[in-house]
Design a protein around this motif. Sequence first.
Motif, short mmCIF file in Angstrom:
data_model
loop_
_atom_site.label_atom_id
_atom_site.label_comp_id
_atom_site.label_asym_id
_atom_site.label_seq_id
_atom_site.Cartn_x
_atom_site.Cartn_y
_atom_site.Cartn_z
N ILE A 86 0.83 -1.20 0.00
CA ILE A 86 0.00 0.00 0.00
C ILE A 86 0.87 1.26 0.00
CG2 ILE A 86 -1.66 1.34 1.36
CD1 ILE A 86 -2.85 -1.35 2.29
N GLY A 87 1.91 1.26 0.85
CA GLY A 87 2.81 2.41 0.88
C GLY A 87 3.54 2.60 -0.45
N ARG A 88 3.91 1.50 -1.08
CA ARG A 88 4.61 1.57 -2.36
C ARG A 88 3.73 2.21 -3.42
NH1 ARG A 88 8.63 -1.68 -4.88
NH2 ARG A 88 8.37 -1.96 -7.13
N PHE A 89 2.50 1.75 -3.53
CA PHE A 89 1.60 2.25 -4.58
C PHE A 89 1.23 3.71 -4.33
CE2 PHE A 89 -0.01 -2.40 -4.85
CZ PHE A 89 1.10 -2.74 -5.62
N CYS A 90 0.85 4.03 -3.11
CA CYS A 90 0.43 5.40 -2.82
C CYS A 90 1.60 6.37 -2.90
CB CYS A 90 -0.22 5.47 -1.43
SG CYS A 90 -1.82 4.63 -1.35
N GLY A 91 2.78 5.93 -2.48
CA GLY A 91 3.95 6.79 -2.58
C GLY A 91 4.31 7.11 -4.01
N ALA A 92 4.21 6.12 -4.89
CA ALA A 92 4.53 6.34 -6.31
C ALA A 92 3.53 7.31 -6.94
CB ALA A 92 4.52 5.01 -7.05
N VAL A 93 2.26 7.16 -6.59
CA VAL A 93 1.23 8.06 -7.13
C VAL A 93 1.43 9.48 -6.61
CG1 VAL A 93 -1.24 8.58 -7.10
CG2 VAL A 93 -0.45 6.24 -7.54
N GLN A 94 1.74 9.61 -5.34
CA GLN A 94 1.98 10.94 -4.76
C GLN A 94 3.13 11.63 -5.47
OE1 GLN A 94 2.64 10.92 -0.52
NE2 GLN A 94 3.62 12.92 -0.55
N GLN A 95 4.25 10.93 -5.66
CA GLN A 95 5.41 11.54 -6.32
C GLN A 95 5.09 11.94 -7.76
OE1 GLN A 95 8.79 8.92 -5.97
NE2 GLN A 95 8.60 8.75 -3.74
N ALA A 96 4.38 11.07 -8.49
CA ALA A 96 4.05 11.37 -9.89
C ALA A 96 3.08 12.54 -9.99
CB ALA A 96 3.46 10.13 -10.56
N THR A 97 2.15 12.62 -9.05
CA THR A 97 1.17 13.70 -9.06
C THR A 97 1.84 15.04 -8.77
OG1 THR A 97 -0.58 12.18 -8.37
CG2 THR A 97 -0.98 14.53 -8.03
N PHE A 98 2.73 15.07 -7.79
CA PHE A 98 3.46 16.30 -7.47
C PHE A 98 4.36 16.71 -8.64
CE2 PHE A 98 3.22 15.60 -2.61
CZ PHE A 98 2.08 16.38 -2.53
N ALA A 99 4.94 15.74 -9.32
CA ALA A 99 5.83 16.05 -10.45
C ALA A 99 5.07 16.64 -11.63
CB ALA A 99 6.58 14.79 -10.88
N ALA A 100 3.79 16.29 -11.76
CA ALA A 100 3.00 16.73 -12.91
C ALA A 100 2.32 18.07 -12.70
CB ALA A 100 1.95 15.67 -13.24
N SER A 101 2.15 18.49 -11.44
CA SER A 101 1.39 19.72 -11.18
C SER A 101 1.80 20.32 -9.84
CB SER A 101 -0.11 19.42 -11.17
OG SER A 101 -0.87 20.53 -10.74
N ASP A 102 1.68 21.64 -9.77
CA ASP A 102 1.91 22.34 -8.51
C ASP A 102 0.66 22.42 -7.66
OD1 ASP A 102 4.58 22.81 -9.13
OD2 ASP A 102 4.12 24.68 -10.18
N GLY A 103 -0.45 21.92 -8.19
CA GLY A 103 -1.71 21.95 -7.45
C GLY A 103 -2.35 23.33 -7.51
N PRO A 104 -3.25 23.65 -6.57
CA PRO A 104 -3.67 22.79 -5.46
C PRO A 104 -4.52 21.62 -5.93
CG PRO A 104 -5.03 24.75 -5.54
CD PRO A 104 -3.97 24.94 -6.59
N PHE A 105 -4.47 20.53 -5.21
CA PHE A 105 -5.16 19.31 -5.61
C PHE A 105 -6.57 19.31 -5.02
CE2 PHE A 105 -0.62 18.66 -5.68
CZ PHE A 105 -0.45 18.25 -6.99
#
Length: 417
Positions: free
Chosen positions: A297-316
């Motif tokens: 669970i930590g692996r999957f959510c961590g990867a998504v969090q990093q990719a999401t931050f890399a793609a946008s400055d937000g706000p989410f």
Amino acid sequence: METVEARYDEADRERIVPEPPKRVDAPERKPFERDRARVVHAASFRRLAAKTQVVGPQSDDFVRNRLTHSLEVAQIARDLSRALGTHPDIAETAALAHDLGHPPFGHNGERALNRLAVDCGGFEGNAQTLRLLTRLEAKTPGAGLNLTRATLDACTKYPWPLSEAPVPGGVHSDGMTREGAKFGVYDDDRPAFDWLRAGAPAGRRCVEAQVMDLADDVAYSVHDVEDGTVAGRIDLTRLDRDAVWHTVRSWYAPDVDDAALDAVLERLQSIGSWPRSSYDGTRGSLAALKNLTSDLIGRFCGAVQQATFAASDGPFVRYRADLVIPEDTWTEITVLKGVAAYYVMQADDRVALQERQRELLAELVEAVWKQAPAELDEAFRADWHAAPDDAARLRVVIDQVASLTDASAVDWHARLV
């Protein structure tokens, strides 16, 4: 520094029916906190404890039911939401509510009721969830739980009606073939749907709904493998790759070749907590399995969090950004689904049971229809009398049967059929 509350405006907090301020001596809670409490206290939420997740809740004390699954999805959604800066109460409430519309026997029951409800617009678990939240649950007459716009929108996994739904394909999380199209609203619930979608881009999910959907995928991909391992159906140290890869391609990812899947499995097996010996039922073995579940669970959510931050400055928040799921992460999740699908969902005993469940629901709907309104619960009896035609009355019967738990559906069938 801007707070997460400040990222949502008054339109996001608006309710279909305006509500007066609470008593001055009542505990102070913000609108999205109230939404969460309303779902937790809803009758349809309690019923999830006796509804099938993958196998029936009466079959084993360990396996997950719809309620425990929803609680786990909610925890994942809340943690990921907090990390992204999305409102955690909205994402958590959407996760708690995401399976409210499931009928008895999970996706198998959904498939049966969809066949039986052709004359009133079909049956779809997500559309039924919206119907419960905005109509059937008793909190505010005419508005269901009367949740805020932002929360209702986050609960809308498929923001379109049947007439605009994509052609069905693939399988559900419990292995049932998707016969019916996936959609989020019945025609007679359009007023509430149109209200909650005011200002939203057509067909696009808000980021909070995307968080809920990912949390659902992560939860059942990991936890189905855990349940199957404890049940003795899966041995993670001795996987039949050819058979599992065939299932992965048949059910989820037709274009992924063996080499790519082998590479994915090797990545997963390189995780330190991946088992090196077969599960034996001891506390140590169970603890090791739980550690693997947590790491995945930590692996999957961590990867998504990093990719999401890399793609946008937000706000989410709402429609100002989107969740990004890396292809490698999606494939790893898919491989776990394939393992559970091959060893658990395709088992002969489960397939035979599902056929009988569909027969039971068909017989029950026919019996309730013939004996309505006398055999309806009081709330549905009032709906029956208010219905203008046979299609609307059939919808009432479907609502009644969909509200039942696995056990109560069997009891009703024994009494009426």
